[in-house]
Design a protein around this motif. Sequence first.
Motif, short mmCIF file in Angstrom:
data_model
loop_
_atom_site.label_atom_id
_atom_site.label_comp_id
_atom_site.label_asym_id
_atom_site.label_seq_id
_atom_site.Cartn_x
_atom_site.Cartn_y
_atom_site.Cartn_z
N LEU A 38 0.83 -1.20 0.00
CA LEU A 38 0.00 0.00 0.00
C LEU A 38 0.87 1.25 0.00
CD1 LEU A 38 -2.92 1.03 0.07
CD2 LEU A 38 -2.73 1.13 2.56
N GLY A 39 0.75 2.03 -1.09
CA GLY A 39 1.56 3.23 -1.21
C GLY A 39 0.78 4.52 -1.10
N VAL A 40 -0.54 4.49 -1.37
CA VAL A 40 -1.36 5.71 -1.35
C VAL A 40 -2.60 5.44 -0.50
CG1 VAL A 40 -2.67 7.37 -2.72
CG2 VAL A 40 -0.55 6.40 -3.64
N GLN A 79 15.38 14.82 16.51
CA GLN A 79 15.87 13.50 16.86
C GLN A 79 16.30 12.69 15.64
OE1 GLN A 79 13.13 11.44 19.37
NE2 GLN A 79 12.95 13.12 20.84
N GLY A 80 16.33 13.32 14.47
CA GLY A 80 16.82 12.62 13.28
C GLY A 80 15.78 11.79 12.59
N ARG A 81 14.52 11.85 13.04
CA ARG A 81 13.48 11.04 12.40
C ARG A 81 12.95 11.69 11.14
NH1 ARG A 81 9.82 9.68 17.57
NH2 ARG A 81 10.57 11.73 18.19
N GLY A 82 13.40 12.92 10.82
CA GLY A 82 12.94 13.57 9.61
C GLY A 82 13.90 13.40 8.44
N ASP A 83 14.98 12.65 8.64
CA ASP A 83 15.96 12.49 7.56
C ASP A 83 15.54 11.34 6.64
OD1 ASP A 83 16.32 10.60 9.49
OD2 ASP A 83 18.51 10.58 9.36
N ASN A 84 14.42 11.51 5.97
CA ASN A 84 13.94 10.47 5.07
C ASN A 84 14.89 10.29 3.90
OD1 ASN A 84 11.70 11.42 6.67
ND2 ASN A 84 10.39 10.20 5.37
N PRO A 85 15.02 9.07 3.40
CA PRO A 85 15.88 8.89 2.21
C PRO A 85 15.32 9.61 0.99
CG PRO A 85 14.65 6.88 2.75
CD PRO A 85 14.45 7.81 3.89
N THR A 86 14.00 9.82 0.94
CA THR A 86 13.39 10.58 -0.15
C THR A 86 12.79 11.85 0.43
OG1 THR A 86 11.32 9.36 0.13
CG2 THR A 86 12.87 8.55 -1.53
N LYS A 109 9.49 5.89 4.02
CA LYS A 109 9.40 6.04 2.57
C LYS A 109 8.36 7.09 2.18
CE LYS A 109 10.69 1.24 1.62
NZ LYS A 109 10.27 -0.03 0.97
N LEU A 110 7.74 7.73 3.16
CA LEU A 110 6.68 8.69 2.88
C LEU A 110 7.22 9.87 2.07
CD1 LEU A 110 3.64 8.96 3.64
CD2 LEU A 110 4.37 10.56 5.41
N ARG A 111 6.48 10.23 1.01
CA ARG A 111 6.88 11.37 0.17
C ARG A 111 5.92 12.55 0.32
NH1 ARG A 111 6.81 7.28 -3.74
NH2 ARG A 111 5.02 8.33 -4.70
N SER A 112 4.67 12.30 0.69
CA SER A 112 3.69 13.38 0.76
C SER A 112 2.71 13.10 1.90
CB SER A 112 2.93 13.49 -0.56
OG SER A 112 1.89 14.45 -0.48
N ALA A 118 5.22 0.46 3.13
CA ALA A 118 5.60 1.12 1.88
C ALA A 118 4.80 2.39 1.63
CB ALA A 118 5.40 0.15 0.71
N LEU A 119 4.08 2.88 2.64
CA LEU A 119 3.21 4.03 2.46
C LEU A 119 4.02 5.25 2.01
CD1 LEU A 119 0.19 4.43 2.77
CD2 LEU A 119 0.60 5.32 5.06
N ALA A 120 3.62 5.81 0.86
CA ALA A 120 4.34 6.96 0.30
C ALA A 120 3.50 8.23 0.28
CB ALA A 120 4.81 6.65 -1.14
N GLU A 121 2.19 8.12 0.25
CA GLU A 121 1.32 9.30 0.22
C GLU A 121 0.15 9.09 1.17
OE1 GLU A 121 0.08 10.47 -3.68
OE2 GLU A 121 2.01 10.03 -4.58
N ILE A 122 -0.09 10.09 2.02
CA ILE A 122 -1.26 10.12 2.91
C ILE A 122 -1.96 11.46 2.69
CG2 ILE A 122 -2.10 10.07 5.28
CD1 ILE A 122 0.27 8.48 6.09
#
Length: 628
Positions: free
Chosen positions: A484-486, A564-571, A539-542, A513-517
């Motif tokens: 589930l990505g969206v 705390q470093g939790r905002g350093d997403n790879p994307t 993996k969230l992008r939006s 795998a959620l990328a958009e909410i």
Amino acid sequence: DRSLTRCTAMASWGHQTPGGYSSSSAGYPSGLMPPPRATGASPAASPVESSPVGFATDEAEYQDRKLYKRKYEKAKYQLQIAEAALKDRENESGELERAVRILDTQVREFKVRMERWESMASEEKEKAARAQKKLKVALRKLNDRDDKIRRLEARLERYQKSSSNGTPSGPSQAEVVAHLQASIKAMKDKVGKVQEDLRVYEGKKSSRESEWPSQPVEVRENPEKVQRHLAKLKALEDAIKRKVNEESALSAVVSQLEDKLKEALAAPKAVVPSAAISSGGAEGPPTVEMHEFDEDELLDLRPAEPQDARFAEWLTGHPELETVLKEQGVEVWDSFDGDLGRLEISLADCSNPASLFDVYLGWIAHNGQLHRLTMSDTTLDAGMAGRLCESVNELKTVTALELNRCGLTGTVCDILGAELESLTLEEVNFGYNNFGVHGAQALSCHLPSWSASLSVLNLQVNTLGDAGAAELATAFRGGTFPSLGVLDLRWNELKADGAQALADAFGAGACPALAEINLSGNQIRAAGLTALVVSVSRKLRSFDASMNHIDSEALAGIQDWVGQGRGDNPTPLLVNLEWNMIDDDDGLQKLAKALRDASAKVVFILKNNESYLEQAELSAICGDAIKI
């Protein structure tokens, strides 16, 4: 009123005895007799006896008369005031009536304008839908073009390698001739098919023109029916023009191929139909790369065979369904956009949706290639849902199901979920149905069946509430949903508790795998935002949380999350917080510094909030990480 009556009576009594009056009750009106004279008083001693008035000489009676006359004048004045007030009240009442009439006129005018605006909005909506459909077709054509370019590039690369090696790899003259003859035959078959389609369209146009005069007068004089009739004629004329152009283009290609065939037959050894030539060395003969003459390379004349032509061909074998279409007076060609894998159904404009629904079900069973089924603006009851599921289950090819504005209930959702569990659904779109918590409960029971394949879940505008969000969270925890990505839950009346339930599910490992909410238009507030931000996938992008009554209390939790470093997403992650109530300028500056220090790939959109900071102030701290 009583005072006025008494004073009036007294005044009339006084004027009736101009020559004087006695103290007896004979001259007084009832209830107005003055007090008796004091005993022992002599009439001759009264100073009024010689008065020119000529009335009684009794002093007390004279004073009593003056007193009652003053009361009469006062009562008369009060009566005048009351009459004036009554007149003013009548004038005010008349003004109020006029104001009511004016307001009533304005209301009627406003209703007329609203109807006109609604009509214009409906027209714009239809235009937008048509534009969106055209855009989808254009995007598919662009994808086809890109595929063609890749094939040509691969072919060019093979040719270049063959040319650099100098190895003769071309076909013989007989192979080239046979290939050209087969291509000519295939193109002539296509010309014949186009001519057949052209005859069908011309027959439909002629039939419609001949049947129109025989329609009832009320139909021919109805502006809406006339406009629809003219629009259908225009659509048929456009289709005829397209077919004529297609026929001309295909005929031109046939002529080109026939010329190349003549060249191939006349060539003594080898022929170059339309391919590049590589010299086979100083003395060797030229070599030819075989030209495939596929449809994409022949001037890119047309995409895959249009679905509407296939549908028309199938419909001729089902006269009972063709009769249904004529009875409904609607055209369904807009449902077929050239791709056999897509079908869009709408029964909004027909008088008997069930009959037209039979037409679509018959085509679904005949199609065999359908992978995306869209139904909108149609009331799908339990019986229709069961029949739809039966047809879709026979295909086993549908991977995307869109049922927008179909009036789905909890019962219908349960039927759809139970009957379609065996499908490998990748996209489920049940938006704008307002099925509430009962629909959420029904879907949640069956969502885990699609857990392995589902990539898009859209349940916007369904009044789920916190209870419905909790049902979805339970389903997510039960099925994990690794693909589930969206997730789209816009305008569902979610509050902080519903957001917390979803956050708990995400924190437990659901939907990795959620990328958009998209949660815009809810009421999750600061607590719900903070809970979700710290629990979502890396993996969230939006993340859209606009219009959610979020105030400045959310800034502390977001700052802690970033720090705390939790905002350093790879994307890169885009967090949309537009149209909320964030007004803490100091908190925004602290968040900007935290983003700068953590080098986090996060962008916050904070437009239309209540901050007085300028964009330049934040940009100087964190660049474009915060946009206000």
